[in-house]
Design an enzyme around this catalytic site. Sequence first.
Site, PDB file in Angstrom:
ATOM      1  N   ASP A 243       0.837  -1.195   0.000  1.00 19.80           N
ATOM      2  CA  ASP A 243       0.000   0.000   0.000  1.00 19.80           C
ATOM      3  C   ASP A 243       0.872   1.244   0.000  1.00 19.80           C
ATOM      4  O   ASP A 243       2.028   1.198   0.408  1.00 19.80           O
ATOM      5  CB  ASP A 243      -0.880   0.016   1.253  1.00 19.80           C
ATOM      6  CG  ASP A 243      -2.089  -0.889   1.095  1.00 19.80           C
ATOM      7  OD1 ASP A 243      -2.302  -1.389  -0.024  1.00 19.80           O
ATOM      8  OD2 ASP A 243      -2.800  -1.101   2.088  1.00 19.80           O
ATOM      9  N   LYS A 265      -3.055   2.355  -2.776  1.00 20.13           N
ATOM     10  CA  LYS A 265      -4.181   2.955  -2.051  1.00 20.13           C
ATOM     11  C   LYS A 265      -3.777   3.406  -0.667  1.00 20.13           C
ATOM     12  O   LYS A 265      -2.839   2.912  -0.068  1.00 20.13           O
ATOM     13  CB  LYS A 265      -5.352   1.997  -1.987  1.00 20.13           C
ATOM     14  CG  LYS A 265      -5.085   0.762  -1.148  1.00 20.13           C
ATOM     15  CD  LYS A 265      -6.366  -0.007  -1.023  1.00 20.13           C
ATOM     16  CE  LYS A 265      -6.220  -1.149  -0.032  1.00 20.13           C
ATOM     17  NZ  LYS A 265      -7.471  -1.734   0.329  1.00 20.13           N
ATOM     18  N   MET A 378      -7.977   7.767   9.722  1.00 23.54           N
ATOM     19  CA  MET A 378      -8.487   8.506   8.555  1.00 23.54           C
ATOM     20  C   MET A 378      -9.400   9.639   9.007  1.00 23.54           C
ATOM     21  O   MET A 378     -10.459   9.860   8.434  1.00 23.54           O
ATOM     22  CB  MET A 378      -9.235   7.554   7.615  1.00 23.54           C
ATOM     23  CG  MET A 378      -8.292   6.559   6.976  1.00 23.54           C
ATOM     24  SD  MET A 378      -9.149   5.219   6.165  1.00 23.54           S
ATOM     25  CE  MET A 378      -9.442   4.116   7.522  1.00 23.54           C
TER      26      MET A 378
END
Length: 460
Positions: A243, A265, A378
């Site tokens: 990632d 990602k 996040m």
Amino acid sequence: MKHFPIFMALEGRRVVLSGGGEAALAKLRLLLKTEANISVVAAEAAPEIEAWAESGKLTLIPRAMEPGDALCATLFYAANEDDAEDARVAQLAHLDGALVNIVDNLEDSQFITPAIVDRDPVTVAIGTEGAAPVLARSIKKSLEEQLSPNLGLMARIGKAFRTKVEALPFGAKRRAFWSDYYAADVGYADVAQERLEDLLDKHLHAPEREGWVDLVGAGPGDPELLTLKARKALDNADVVIYDRLVAPEILELARREAVMLSAGKEGFGPSVTQDAINEMIVSHAQSGAHVVRLKSGDPTVFGRLDEEIEACEAAGVTWTIVPGITSASAGVAALGQSLTKRGRNSAVRFITGHDTKGYADHDWRALAQEGEVAAIYMGKKSARFIQGRLLMHGAHPETPVTVIENASRASQRILSTKLSELEPSLTEAKFDGPALVFLGLAPRAALQAAEEFEQKEAAV
Ligand code: SAH
């Protein structure tokens, strides 16, 4: 990288050294391991140098250096241990067109000689661009201990066996053969030869290997926070699918021949679709590869791990999970805090600021209670949303909130604030790396005091 490391063929080439004392001797001991034509220019030379000259290992010119002495030389060493004389001879050699090194003078040298671990033909060169000679010596010492004294012998015997190994198909099979060979320390030439024959036979008749997938946690960024299992998996991988959040220093640890594929990602913002990633993982494993699917932190935390496991299951591909240190653990460690604490919180929540559908909804009423602790992954983009929801549900505006960016990396930054000021403070802080928002936690007072002190110092 100011100095680019290369291995230079010196067979038949001229190397000239000016100087006859200790510094000259140290360099000559190294240079004599090569097949260069060595000339030493020295009015006074140590007895060892005279002996080497007598036995024809080098040519001794018994006088001070003159113009033309370094003509056609590939390399030139100024090793007089006298700054003025070194500068003079370096200038002469420079005019003669040689690359010049002045011993213990990085600034005026065009090349430097690394610390060397010699298992000829295997040579390890260690350089710190002059920044840390002590470190170079300690790396050399630990490599000397790690690498068998027989490594050179094994490499020479192995090299002579290379054509026979071409009977194995190129790629993973040939690599497996060589790593088996080098895994055991074979002391004698005849034992090594015999072992090679047996090993080749075994590998030629081995059944087709099936691929498998390790779903590996890369931790929060600091390579020292990798587990030993993760390290091992990277050492053995044929294919690494990583990632974007995985730190470059960790990718460096993968086997050099491994195929490195970016899944591109970050959290829930895929630029390669999850289906395409699943397909990548499964197809490489089915072609016999050991696939390492490398995810930041712990793969079981907001990592869409289950979708990848289901894809493996559906294709009948074997998989294992190698857990990692999640960024929340690294984050609280940097704050000097615990995730749980007697009398404050007996539960901690790991929540996400947003998911595939947008801002994520949570039990805001429960989160708004005093003493609640949550690590919000996040959470940067949704900070204003989270702040609004919590205040609306009665959270105290003074509730401590800490945002930590790039936890455990050299670029780590901490923003200590309170709920009522989370925004616009976070936007103003311009964090552009991955960041975690800790609700209900402040950095421990000592850390905060140290930071304030640093800020004051910087302002003075
Ligand atoms: N599996 C990962 C989380 C993946 S989701 C883990 O266990 O850590 C991606 C989010 O993790 C980022 O948006 C950020 O909130 C957080 N994150 C990952 N690495 C981080 C780091 N070094 N510092 C701070 N937050 C990090």
